[in-house]
Scaffold this motif. Structure first.
Motif, short mmCIF file in Angstrom:
data_model
loop_
_atom_site.label_atom_id
_atom_site.label_comp_id
_atom_site.label_asym_id
_atom_site.label_seq_id
_atom_site.Cartn_x
_atom_site.Cartn_y
_atom_site.Cartn_z
N GLY A 160 0.78 -1.23 0.00
CA GLY A 160 0.00 0.00 0.00
C GLY A 160 0.81 1.27 0.00
O GLY A 160 0.26 2.37 0.15
N LYS A 161 2.14 1.19 -0.21
CA LYS A 161 2.99 2.38 -0.19
C LYS A 161 3.71 2.64 -1.51
O LYS A 161 4.46 3.60 -1.62
N GLY A 162 3.49 1.78 -2.52
CA GLY A 162 4.18 1.93 -3.79
C GLY A 162 3.28 2.50 -4.88
O GLY A 162 2.31 3.21 -4.60
N PHE A 163 3.60 2.17 -6.13
CA PHE A 163 2.78 2.65 -7.23
C PHE A 163 1.55 1.77 -7.39
O PHE A 163 1.44 0.68 -6.81
N THR A 164 0.59 2.26 -8.15
CA THR A 164 -0.72 1.62 -8.28
C THR A 164 -0.94 1.18 -9.72
O THR A 164 -0.63 1.92 -10.65
N ILE A 165 -1.47 -0.02 -9.89
CA ILE A 165 -1.89 -0.48 -11.21
C ILE A 165 -3.40 -0.64 -11.19
O ILE A 165 -4.00 -1.00 -10.17
N GLY A 166 -4.05 -0.32 -12.32
CA GLY A 166 -5.49 -0.39 -12.34
C GLY A 166 -6.06 -0.47 -13.74
O GLY A 166 -5.34 -0.34 -14.74
N ALA A 167 -7.36 -0.71 -13.81
CA ALA A 167 -8.09 -0.78 -15.08
C ALA A 167 -9.41 -0.04 -14.91
O ALA A 167 -10.03 -0.07 -13.83
N LYS A 168 -9.85 0.64 -15.98
CA LYS A 168 -11.10 1.39 -15.95
C LYS A 168 -11.88 1.13 -17.24
O LYS A 168 -11.29 0.84 -18.28
N TYR A 169 -13.20 1.22 -17.13
CA TYR A 169 -14.05 1.21 -18.31
C TYR A 169 -14.83 2.52 -18.36
O TYR A 169 -15.40 2.94 -17.35
N TYR A 170 -14.83 3.16 -19.53
CA TYR A 170 -15.52 4.43 -19.70
C TYR A 170 -16.65 4.27 -20.70
O TYR A 170 -16.47 3.68 -21.77
N GLN A 171 -17.83 4.80 -20.35
CA GLN A 171 -18.97 4.83 -21.26
C GLN A 171 -19.45 6.27 -21.40
O GLN A 171 -19.89 6.88 -20.43
N GLY A 172 -19.33 6.81 -22.61
CA GLY A 172 -19.78 8.17 -22.85
C GLY A 172 -21.29 8.25 -22.99
O GLY A 172 -21.95 7.30 -23.41
N PHE A 173 -21.84 9.42 -22.65
CA PHE A 173 -23.27 9.67 -22.76
C PHE A 173 -23.59 10.73 -23.82
O PHE A 173 -24.74 10.86 -24.23
N THR A 174 -22.61 11.51 -24.22
CA THR A 174 -22.85 12.60 -25.17
C THR A 174 -22.34 12.20 -26.56
O THR A 174 -21.39 11.43 -26.69
N ASN A 175 -22.97 12.76 -27.60
CA ASN A 175 -22.58 12.44 -28.96
C ASN A 175 -21.22 13.03 -29.31
O ASN A 175 -20.94 14.19 -29.01
N VAL A 176 -20.38 12.22 -29.93
CA VAL A 176 -19.08 12.70 -30.39
C VAL A 176 -19.26 13.62 -31.60
O VAL A 176 -18.65 14.69 -31.67
N TYR A 177 -20.11 13.22 -32.54
CA TYR A 177 -20.31 13.98 -33.77
C TYR A 177 -21.55 14.85 -33.69
O TYR A 177 -22.58 14.44 -33.16
N LYS A 178 -21.46 16.04 -34.23
CA LYS A 178 -22.60 16.94 -34.31
C LYS A 178 -23.66 16.34 -35.24
O LYS A 178 -23.36 15.99 -36.37
N GLY A 179 -24.89 16.20 -34.73
CA GLY A 179 -25.97 15.71 -35.56
C GLY A 179 -26.00 14.21 -35.78
O GLY A 179 -26.80 13.73 -36.58
N LYS A 180 -25.16 13.44 -35.08
CA LYS A 180 -25.17 11.98 -35.23
C LYS A 180 -25.51 11.36 -33.88
O LYS A 180 -24.63 11.18 -33.03
N SER A 181 -26.77 11.00 -33.70
CA SER A 181 -27.22 10.41 -32.45
C SER A 181 -26.62 9.02 -32.25
O SER A 181 -26.50 8.24 -33.19
N GLY A 182 -26.24 8.73 -31.01
CA GLY A 182 -25.67 7.42 -30.69
C GLY A 182 -24.18 7.31 -30.93
O GLY A 182 -23.59 6.25 -30.69
N SER A 183 -23.55 8.38 -31.37
CA SER A 183 -22.09 8.34 -31.63
C SER A 183 -21.34 8.68 -30.35
O SER A 183 -20.79 9.77 -30.19
N VAL A 184 -21.33 7.73 -29.42
CA VAL A 184 -20.74 7.97 -28.11
C VAL A 184 -19.43 7.20 -27.96
O VAL A 184 -19.24 6.13 -28.54
N ASN A 185 -18.52 7.76 -27.17
CA ASN A 185 -17.25 7.11 -26.88
C ASN A 185 -17.42 5.98 -25.88
O ASN A 185 -18.28 6.04 -24.98
N SER A 186 -16.59 4.96 -25.99
CA SER A 186 -16.44 3.96 -24.94
C SER A 186 -15.01 3.43 -25.02
O SER A 186 -14.38 3.50 -26.09
N GLY A 187 -14.52 2.91 -23.92
CA GLY A 187 -13.15 2.42 -23.96
C GLY A 187 -12.69 1.80 -22.67
O GLY A 187 -13.27 2.01 -21.60
N PHE A 188 -11.62 1.01 -22.78
CA PHE A 188 -10.95 0.37 -21.65
C PHE A 188 -9.60 1.05 -21.43
O PHE A 188 -8.86 1.30 -22.39
N PHE A 189 -9.29 1.35 -20.18
CA PHE A 189 -8.05 2.01 -19.82
C PHE A 189 -7.24 1.12 -18.87
O PHE A 189 -7.78 0.63 -17.88
#
Length: 209
Positions: A160-189
């Protein structure tokens, strides 16, 4: 690092990889990219903390765009055989509630925002003799603000005193493209957090004692 770190706040660098895609296209291929930034871990009560910071180098997007995807994006195409991708550069700001277990594992959950500062479609052709990469910028088609939710887990080394390793999942809710519904980001980090100044602080306390 010594000045930023205290009993209530931990500061450090965060780096890693992400695999991302933009929903709403024919392509479902993930694009891999590097992440780099810094983090603050603000201690709350007992085993709870608030994890935030900013990824200053972070690319999201989609790989292996289809012909239909390229037509929608009005992206130029080339006669050579290769792959096309959409790349979006963001400043990424997570605000996550973290719970640390006594075995040095942790889980985290919260919101994540992104500020787009550049974007392009990219043609990539690789051969034995040369690699070709052509960018065509298309920021005018991209919404500047991205927002969604993140969930993650990880482990802190060295008891608990050293560096940290981890994983995350991201799910976007907003459209990436203007005028294109459902164009949301998602990804694993995948990430590694390196605290700055913590070891030095402990050493000084031991010498003083």
């Amino acid at each position: 690092g010594d000045k930023l770190n205290s009993d209530g706040i931990e500061f450090g660098l965060e780096g890693g990889l992400n695999w991302s895609k933009i929903n709403g296209f024919e392509s479902h291929s993930y694009r891999r990219a590097l992440n780099l930034g810094f983090y603050f871990d603000i201690r709350l009560k007992k085993q709870w903390s608030l994890n935030t910071g900013i990824l200053v180098k972070s690319k999201l997007g989609t790989a292996k765009l289809s012909a239909a995807d390229l037509r929608y994006l009005e992206a130029p195409t080339y006669d050579s055989i290769g792959n096309y991708a959409q790349v979006v550069n963001y400043f990424i700001l997570p605000v996550l509630i973290k719970y640390r277990f006594k075995n040095h594992m942790y889980v985290e959950l919260g919101a994540q925002g992104g500020l787009m500062y550049s974007a392009w479609t990219e043609f990539i052709r690789k051969s034995d003799n040369s690699d070709v990469s052509i960018r065509n910028f298309n920021e005018d088609k991209i919404n500047r603000i991205d927002a969604g939710m993140t969930i993650g887990a990880g482990y802190r080394l060295l008891k608990g005193k050293g560096f940290t390793i981890g994983a995350k999942y991201y799910q976007g809710f907003t459209n990436v493209y203007k005028g294109k519904s459902g164009s949301v980001n998602s990804g694993f980090f995948l990430k590694v957090n390196f605290p700055i100044g913590v070891g030095g602080k402990d050493k000084k306390e031991v010498e003083k004692a």
